[in-house]
Design a protein around this motif. Structure first.
Motif, PDB file in Angstrom:
ATOM      1  N   GLY A   1       0.819  -1.201   0.000  1.00 57.56           N
ATOM      2  CA  GLY A   1       0.000   0.000   0.000  1.00 57.56           C
ATOM      3  C   GLY A   1       0.854   1.253   0.000  1.00 57.56           C
ATOM      4  O   GLY A   1       1.859   1.343   0.712  1.00 57.56           O
ATOM      5  N   VAL A   2       0.460   2.253  -0.798  1.00 52.66           N
ATOM      6  CA  VAL A   2       1.283   3.447  -0.959  1.00 52.66           C
ATOM      7  C   VAL A   2       0.411   4.697  -1.075  1.00 52.66           C
ATOM      8  O   VAL A   2      -0.647   4.685  -1.706  1.00 52.66           O
ATOM      9  N   LEU A   3       0.855   5.763  -0.423  1.00 51.23           N
ATOM     10  CA  LEU A   3       0.274   7.097  -0.556  1.00 51.23           C
ATOM     11  C   LEU A   3       1.261   7.941  -1.350  1.00 51.23           C
ATOM     12  O   LEU A   3       2.422   8.089  -0.954  1.00 51.23           O
ATOM     13  N   ALA A   4       0.811   8.466  -2.487  1.00 52.83           N
ATOM     14  CA  ALA A   4       1.691   9.218  -3.385  1.00 52.83           C
ATOM     15  C   ALA A   4       1.146  10.629  -3.597  1.00 52.83           C
ATOM     16  O   ALA A   4      -0.010  10.925  -3.266  1.00 52.83           O
ATOM     17  N   GLU A   5       1.980  11.485  -4.144  1.00 53.43           N
ATOM     18  CA  GLU A   5       1.579  12.856  -4.456  1.00 53.43           C
ATOM     19  C   GLU A   5       2.069  13.218  -5.851  1.00 53.43           C
ATOM     20  O   GLU A   5       3.205  12.913  -6.214  1.00 53.43           O
TER      21      GLU A   5
ATOM     22  N   ASN B   1       3.521  16.038  -7.676  1.00 56.67           N
ATOM     23  CA  ASN B   1       4.195  17.259  -7.236  1.00 56.67           C
ATOM     24  C   ASN B   1       5.101  17.759  -8.355  1.00 56.67           C
ATOM     25  O   ASN B   1       6.327  17.649  -8.285  1.00 56.67           O
ATOM     26  N   ASN B   2       4.484  18.273  -9.399  1.00 58.80           N
ATOM     27  CA  ASN B   2       5.248  18.733 -10.563  1.00 58.80           C
ATOM     28  C   ASN B   2       5.998  20.026 -10.301  1.00 58.80           C
ATOM     29  O   ASN B   2       6.914  20.373 -11.041  1.00 58.80           O
ATOM     30  N   ALA B   3       5.614  20.751  -9.259  1.00 56.60           N
ATOM     31  CA  ALA B   3       6.252  22.038  -8.997  1.00 56.60           C
ATOM     32  C   ALA B   3       7.561  21.890  -8.218  1.00 56.60           C
ATOM     33  O   ALA B   3       8.491  22.673  -8.405  1.00 56.60           O
ATOM     34  N   TYR B   4       7.630  20.882  -7.341  1.00 55.12           N
ATOM     35  CA  TYR B   4       8.803  20.759  -6.464  1.00 55.12           C
ATOM     36  C   TYR B   4       9.270  19.310  -6.402  1.00 55.12           C
ATOM     37  O   TYR B   4       9.545  18.780  -5.328  1.00 55.12           O
ATOM     38  N   CYS B   5       9.407  18.704  -7.552  1.00 55.25           N
ATOM     39  CA  CYS B   5       9.689  17.276  -7.629  1.00 55.25           C
ATOM     40  C   CYS B   5      10.974  16.903  -6.900  1.00 55.25           C
ATOM     41  O   CYS B   5      11.000  15.982  -6.081  1.00 55.25           O
ATOM     42  N   GLU B   6      12.059  17.611  -7.167  1.00 55.21           N
ATOM     43  CA  GLU B   6      13.363  17.221  -6.645  1.00 55.21           C
ATOM     44  C   GLU B   6      13.498  17.467  -5.151  1.00 55.21           C
ATOM     45  O   GLU B   6      14.501  17.094  -4.545  1.00 55.21           O
ATOM     46  N   ASN B   7      12.490  18.116  -4.530  1.00 56.37           N
ATOM     47  CA  ASN B   7      12.563  18.371  -3.095  1.00 56.37           C
ATOM     48  C   ASN B   7      12.291  17.120  -2.260  1.00 56.37           C
ATOM     49  O   ASN B   7      12.525  17.121  -1.055  1.00 56.37           O
TER      50      ASN B   7
ATOM     51  N   ILE C   1       5.773  11.743  -9.600  1.00 56.76           N
ATOM     52  CA  ILE C   1       5.047  10.963  -8.609  1.00 56.76           C
ATOM     53  C   ILE C   1       5.968  10.748  -7.415  1.00 56.76           C
ATOM     54  O   ILE C   1       7.014  10.121  -7.527  1.00 56.76           O
ATOM     55  N   VAL C   2       5.559  11.286  -6.271  1.00 57.34           N
ATOM     56  CA  VAL C   2       6.377  11.271  -5.068  1.00 57.34           C
ATOM     57  C   VAL C   2       5.750  10.320  -4.047  1.00 57.34           C
ATOM     58  O   VAL C   2       4.535  10.343  -3.839  1.00 57.34           O
ATOM     59  N   ILE C   3       6.562   9.500  -3.425  1.00 60.67           N
ATOM     60  CA  ILE C   3       6.081   8.634  -2.357  1.00 60.67           C
ATOM     61  C   ILE C   3       6.028   9.443  -1.056  1.00 60.67           C
ATOM     62  O   ILE C   3       7.042   9.971  -0.600  1.00 60.67           O
TER      63      ILE C   3
ATOM     64  N   ASN D   1      -8.887  26.212  -7.393  1.00 61.24           N
ATOM     65  CA  ASN D   1      -7.609  26.045  -6.721  1.00 61.24           C
ATOM     66  C   ASN D   1      -6.462  26.023  -7.730  1.00 61.24           C
ATOM     67  O   ASN D   1      -6.346  25.084  -8.519  1.00 61.24           O
ATOM     68  N   PRO D   2      -5.588  27.013  -7.718  1.00 63.75           N
ATOM     69  CA  PRO D   2      -4.501  27.055  -8.704  1.00 63.75           C
ATOM     70  C   PRO D   2      -3.450  25.977  -8.501  1.00 63.75           C
ATOM     71  O   PRO D   2      -2.637  25.738  -9.389  1.00 63.75           O
ATOM     72  N   ASP D   3      -3.441  25.318  -7.344  1.00 62.34           N
ATOM     73  CA  ASP D   3      -2.507  24.218  -7.126  1.00 62.34           C
ATOM     74  C   ASP D   3      -3.013  22.908  -7.713  1.00 62.34           C
ATOM     75  O   ASP D   3      -2.247  21.940  -7.812  1.00 62.34           O
ATOM     76  N   ALA D   4      -4.299  22.857  -8.071  1.00 59.68           N
ATOM     77  CA  ALA D   4      -4.890  21.607  -8.552  1.00 59.68           C
ATOM     78  C   ALA D   4      -4.173  21.121  -9.803  1.00 59.68           C
ATOM     79  O   ALA D   4      -3.801  21.911 -10.673  1.00 59.68           O
ATOM     80  N   TYR D   5      -3.987  19.817  -9.899  1.00 53.51           N
ATOM     81  CA  TYR D   5      -3.380  19.140 -11.038  1.00 53.51           C
ATOM     82  C   TYR D   5      -1.890  19.469 -11.186  1.00 53.51           C
ATOM     83  O   TYR D   5      -1.269  19.115 -12.176  1.00 53.51           O
ATOM     84  N   ILE D   6      -1.318  20.148 -10.187  1.00 54.01           N
ATOM     85  CA  ILE D   6       0.103  20.506 -10.216  1.00 54.01           C
ATOM     86  C   ILE D   6       0.837  19.903  -9.028  1.00 54.01           C
ATOM     87  O   ILE D   6       1.815  19.178  -9.171  1.00 54.01           O
ATOM     88  N   THR D   7       0.347  20.222  -7.825  1.00 50.20           N
ATOM     89  CA  THR D   7       1.009  19.798  -6.601  1.00 50.20           C
ATOM     90  C   THR D   7      -0.033  19.579  -5.517  1.00 50.20           C
ATOM     91  O   THR D   7      -1.212  19.907  -5.687  1.00 50.20           O
ATOM     92  N   SER D   8       0.399  19.005  -4.398  1.00 52.38           N
ATOM     93  CA  SER D   8      -0.510  18.709  -3.279  1.00 52.38           C
ATOM     94  C   SER D   8      -1.703  17.868  -3.726  1.00 52.38           C
ATOM     95  O   SER D   8      -2.796  17.981  -3.180  1.00 52.38           O
ATOM     96  N   TRP D   9      -1.493  17.027  -4.736  1.00 48.70           N
ATOM     97  CA  TRP D   9      -2.548  16.159  -5.259  1.00 48.70           C
ATOM     98  C   TRP D   9      -2.209  14.732  -4.847  1.00 48.70           C
ATOM     99  O   TRP D   9      -1.307  14.103  -5.386  1.00 48.70           O
ATOM    100  N   TYR D  10      -2.934  14.232  -3.861  1.00 46.45           N
ATOM    101  CA  TYR D  10      -2.628  12.924  -3.288  1.00 46.45           C
ATOM    102  C   TYR D  10      -3.402  11.813  -3.988  1.00 46.45           C
ATOM    103  O   TYR D  10      -4.598  11.928  -4.256  1.00 46.45           O
TER     104      TYR D  10
END
Length: 446
Positions: free
Chosen positions: A187-191, A193-199, A213-215, A271-280
């Motif tokens: 089981g995995v929860l991912a995000e 996060n196209n705006a801050y991928c390398e973080n 896709i960030v774990i 929401n301007p963050d939608a489809y970019i980041t903080s999308w779990y």
């Protein structure tokens, strides 16, 4: 007196007693709610150990500071916790003057009735003069999804006797029974996060749209890499299905209703963050489909005028989502070249994930979104507006104190937010109900 008459009297008496008990219970429950609204806002006090607040604010947000001390005041109740870990929180928001923080306790603790957690966020709401947008987004999420996984409570924050003003304490999304309840070892929860991928530490880009896709959390830590590979493989198949307009294939790969609810919440809140980041997104093992978790970062949403570069005032999803390359209104010309869903496979420059753009080109998905709006959100205008008013009344004194520290115009922004929400209902009633949900989308081929 006959036995029938006696039985009837006993029955009537029982019913009367039941009514009285119910009324008393509801009165007590309502009283508890009123007490919560009338009492002082809870206070959080952090005492730092061997470090100053300036050291934290001027350092790397990912640096963790240990063995600090936390006190939570909730009315007459006082709870103290040692061994507190604190670090910075946020991406763009970490560069702002009023910082947000993440705190972690040694054990799972129920803070302010939000449920037992170790990790918590203290959100500054620096961009939002109303302070209400994150809380309102969670309220709408709770309407659209039972047991919405993220909740919050307003607090006043002090760190080392420095008053930092009004904050929003939230339980950070994670894998547990109260948030995202996953049981499979993969089981995995991912995000996304196209705006801050390398973080982030563990991430991978999808094959077609190059979404990052960030774990964020896994059921078993040792399976993190395998779980990521499995998740990304499924996501790649999903990209193919949406790109080719294969709705049947989409149904086999994702929980479409959860994606429709995420889309509706994102669009209604603008929401301007939608489809970019903080999308779990989450997936409970190999045999499960991909579920879309509702967004939770709404400080720049609801027409927030403080968000740089965004049009001031009320704007439609068409205007906001020009960069997503689709239009609700078929009479409006596309604002970007190459068709509303144009995507350059070789040179991706947009941060926005095109997956939702292609998905809404499918009439079955549009119908699902419209039905959810009509059945669950339409007609709740007064309820939502009253919620804004009640919450504004609750936090007003603390918000005005925050204005004195950091600047801002709380009352004016609350008026604007209320107007914006009412206009949003007007717009959605027309587009989603009377006019029918309309899109103009041109898909490209692989």
């Amino acid at each position: 007196m006959s036995k029938v008459t006696k039985k009837r009297r006993v029955f009537v008496g029982f019913v009367f007693l039941l009514i009285v008990v119910t009324v008393v219970f509801l009165s007590v429950s309502a009283g508890k709610t009123r007490v919560r609204q009338e009492k002082n806002i809870p206070k959080i006090d952090v005492s730092l150990n061997g470090v100053s607040l300036n050291d934290i604010n001027e350092g790397d947000k990912n640096t963790k500071y240990y063995d600090n001390y936390l006190v939570v005041y909730d009315g007459e109740e006082k709870n103290e916790y040692s061994g507190l870990e604190i670090k910075g929180r946020g991406n763009a928001s970490w560069e702002m003057e009023k910082k947000s923080y993440r705190i972690k306790l040694n054990n799972k603790v129920d803070l302010l009735g939000l449920g037992k957690r170790k990790k918590w966020g203290l959100i500054s709401n620096w961009l939002d003069d109303s302070f209400l947008r994150n809380d309102l987004g969670h309220y709408l999420g709770d309407i659209l999804v039972d047991d919405y996984p993220t909740r919050g409570e307003f607090v006043e924050l002090e760190i080392d006797n420095r008053n930092l003003g009004l904050y929003y304490l939230i339980d950070l999304m994670s894998i547990d029974k109260k948030s995202v309840d996953l049981r499979d070892s993969m089981g995995v929860l991912a995000e996304i996060n196209n705006a801050y991928c390398e973080n982030d530490d563990v991430w991978e880009k999808s094959a077609i749209f190059r979404d990052c896709i960030v774990i964020k959390d896994v059921v078993e830590e040792e399976n993190a890499d395998l779980a990521l590979d499995s998740f990304v493989n499924n996501y790649n198949e999903f990209e193919k299905a949406v790109l080719m307009g294969n709705y049947k294939g989409v149904l086999e790969l994702v929980d479409v209703e959860s994606w429709a609810r995420y889309y509706l919440l994102s669009e209604f809140t603008s929401n301007p963050d939608a489809y970019i980041t903080s999308w779990y997104l989450y997936k409970d093992g190999e045999s499960d489909v991909i579920h879309a978790g509702l967004g939770w970062d709404f400080d720049a949403a609801f027409g927030n005028r403080s968000w740089g570069g965004w049009p001031e005032g009320f704007y439609s999803p068409t205007e906001m989502m020009a960069r997503l390359k689709f239009s609700f209104n078929e009479t409006k010309e596309p604002e970007l070249d190459g068709g509303d869903c144009y995507y350059d496979m070789k040179n991706k420059e947009d941060l926005v994930s095109p997956t939702m753009c292609y998905l809404v080109d499918m009439p079955e998905f549009r119908e699902l979104v419209s039905n959810i709006y009509r059945d669950e959100l339409m007609g709740r205008r007064d309820e939502v507006l009253n919620y804004v008013k009640d919450k504004a009344d609750y936090i007003r004194e603390a918000a005005l104190r925050d204005d004195e520290i950091w600047g801002g115009d709380f009352d004016e922004e609350v008026k604007y937010l209320s107007w914006w929400v009412e206009e949003r209902f007007n717009y959605f009633d027309e587009i989603y109900v009377f006019g029918g949900l309309r899109f103009q989308v041109e898909a490209t081929e692989i």
